[in-house]
Design an enzyme around this catalytic site. Structure first.
Site, mmCIF file in Angstrom:
data_model
loop_
_atom_site.group_PDB
_atom_site.id
_atom_site.type_symbol
_atom_site.label_atom_id
_atom_site.label_comp_id
_atom_site.label_asym_id
_atom_site.label_seq_id
_atom_site.Cartn_x
_atom_site.Cartn_y
_atom_site.Cartn_z
ATOM 1 C CG HIS A 15 -1.889 -1.165 1.236
ATOM 2 N ND1 HIS A 15 -2.855 -1.372 0.274
ATOM 3 C CD2 HIS A 15 -2.001 -2.199 2.116
ATOM 4 C CE1 HIS A 15 -3.527 -2.490 0.567
ATOM 5 N NE2 HIS A 15 -3.022 -3.010 1.666
ATOM 6 C CB CYS A 53 -5.386 -7.002 4.851
ATOM 7 S SG CYS A 53 -4.336 -6.673 3.444
ATOM 8 C CB CYS A 93 -22.428 4.146 24.300
ATOM 9 S SG CYS A 93 -22.844 5.877 24.096
#
Lengths: 161, 255
Positions: free
Chosen positions: B73, B108, B216
């Protein structure tokens, strides 16, 4: 695997899945033992009788109302006190509340506002644990506050005149 | 005023609040001025530490000595396409599953480098933060088209509207009805996701969306959905799609 091992394994598995391993072991959660739930009666939008016939203590009630891990009333309500900063604005101000409403009216709202107003945001501090959806394992079977704590808070609110 | 009249006025104001559809606003609009200033300054924003950590990990070979992310990448992730990063979570219609950015990175690394980090591991959040940061300022663009996706958005919305835990609140009550109001001195946001992973001042650490939802639910004294559960993925997808159009701020600074 031996029969005994299988039995122990199965027992552990069932504990894992029912959450009993934590809920039944208050020492592990740091919480006091679960108290039996006192059922209450609502008449004309009030709970006239104190929960479990207990008497509230206003001084303890004030501490519970401002404690972020207990009543935490100030998270949503202006009380107002001089020594607390950062009130919430979600609920109405509680200034002079004890002079504005009868005790039984306040008790129902602290215990379970949603019993008469399902759209309310107000948590029920002594709601029937059976009505709670997906409580955390350590809070299963518990009310948010104990009956004594609720009566303490009400005792305190009634002094706010 | 009688008690019943008071009740009726209370119900009316609740329904009025629900009727008002607020303008879509990033959490940036609800934080305090000094928090905003901290986010805007890359030298003051603590989330940039996670970006830097992620950048390092991106170039570091896995424990098994396999490839690095950078091998494919680019050294600084320059071969990643920001517009594609902005589409996460994505729906994989072949395998009928939702893939978050975190799970994409994990898949990946597992495939190419044979190295799997546990869900929400700080290193994995750092990598996620670094990758998401490559798409800073790009508008969130989660796919909302097609029958299958519409169905899962509907399921996500149902979870958003469900009350949980001893506090017994739904995401909707706080982040839709009462957004903009104060809870103990902090403004409630709309629960938009464009700033995540974000640095949280309260716990003093990075949180991705997955972790933030868990935090939360903990606050609601609810049993959180497990990190890799279907419910969690549906909530992540729904919340992310709800933020479509808002520019990515990763790493945001939030309370």
């Amino acid at each position: 695997m031996h029969q005994a091992q299988i039995a122990i394994f199965a027992a552990l598995l069932s504990l894992e899945f029912t959450g009993l391993a934590t809920a039944a072991d208050p020492a592990a959660s740091g919480l006091p033992p679960i108290e039996p739930y006192c059922h209450w009666e609502q008449t004309d939008l009030m709970i006239v009788e104190p929960l479990c016939g207990l008497k509230g203590d206003a001084k303890r009630g004030r501490a519970i109302a401002t404690d972020g891990n207990r009543g935490n009333c100030v998270a949503c309500h202006n009380m107002p006190f001089g020594d607390v900063e950062g009130y919430g604005t979600i609920g109405p101000s509680l200034a002079g509340i004890g002079g504005r409403y009868p005790e039984g009216y306040i008790r129902l709202r602290v215990v379970d506002t949603k019993s008469f107003n399902p759209a309310s945001i107000m948590p029920g501090y002594y709601r029937d644990p059976g009505k709670i959806h997906r409580p955390a394992k350590i809070f299963k079977g518990r009310t948010f506050l104990t009956a004594q704590e609720v009566e303490d808070v009400i005792g305190f609110l009634m002094t706010m005149k | 005023m009688s008690i019943k009249a008071l009740m009726i006025s209370g119900l009316l104001s609740a329904s009025l609040a629900q009727a008002v559809m607020a303008e879509q606003l990033s959490g940036y609009a609800f934080i305090k001025d000094d928090t905003r200033a901290m986010q805007d300054d890359d030298f003051a924003n603590p989330g940039l530490i996670a970006v830097a950590t992620g950048a390092e990990l991106f170039k570091t070979a896995s424990r098994s000595g396999g490839k690095t992310c950078a091998d494919c990448h680019g050294e600084a992730g320059e071969k990643l396409v920001p517009q594609r990063i902005a589409t996460y979570p994505v729906y994989d219609s072949d395998n009928k599953r939702i893939i978050s950015l975190q799970s994409r990175i994990t898949a990946c690394r597992t495939r190419v480098a044979d190295d799997t980090l546990p869900v929400n591991h700080p290193d994995l959040i750092a990598l996620e933060t670094f990758v998401r940061n490559r798409a800073r300022d790009v508008p969130v663009n989660v796919n909302t088209e097609g029958t299958e996706i519409k169905a899962l958005l509907k399921r996500g919305e149902e979870l958003y509207n469900t009350r949980y835990g001893l506090i017994d609140m739904s995401c909707h009550i706080c982040h839709t009805v009462y957004a903009g109001q104060y809870v103990r001195g902090q403004k409630i946001s709309q629960g938009q996701t464009n700033g995540f992973p974000a640095y949280r001042l309260g716990p003093g650490e990075m949180a991705n969306l997955n972790l933030r939802i868990t935090q939360c639910m903990d606050l609601m004294r609810a049993e959180p959905f497990p990190s890799d559960s279907e419910e969690m993925k549906l909530l992540e997808y729904y919340l992310s799609a709800r933020s479509n159009g808002l520019p990515i701020e990763t790493p945001a600074v939030r309370y």
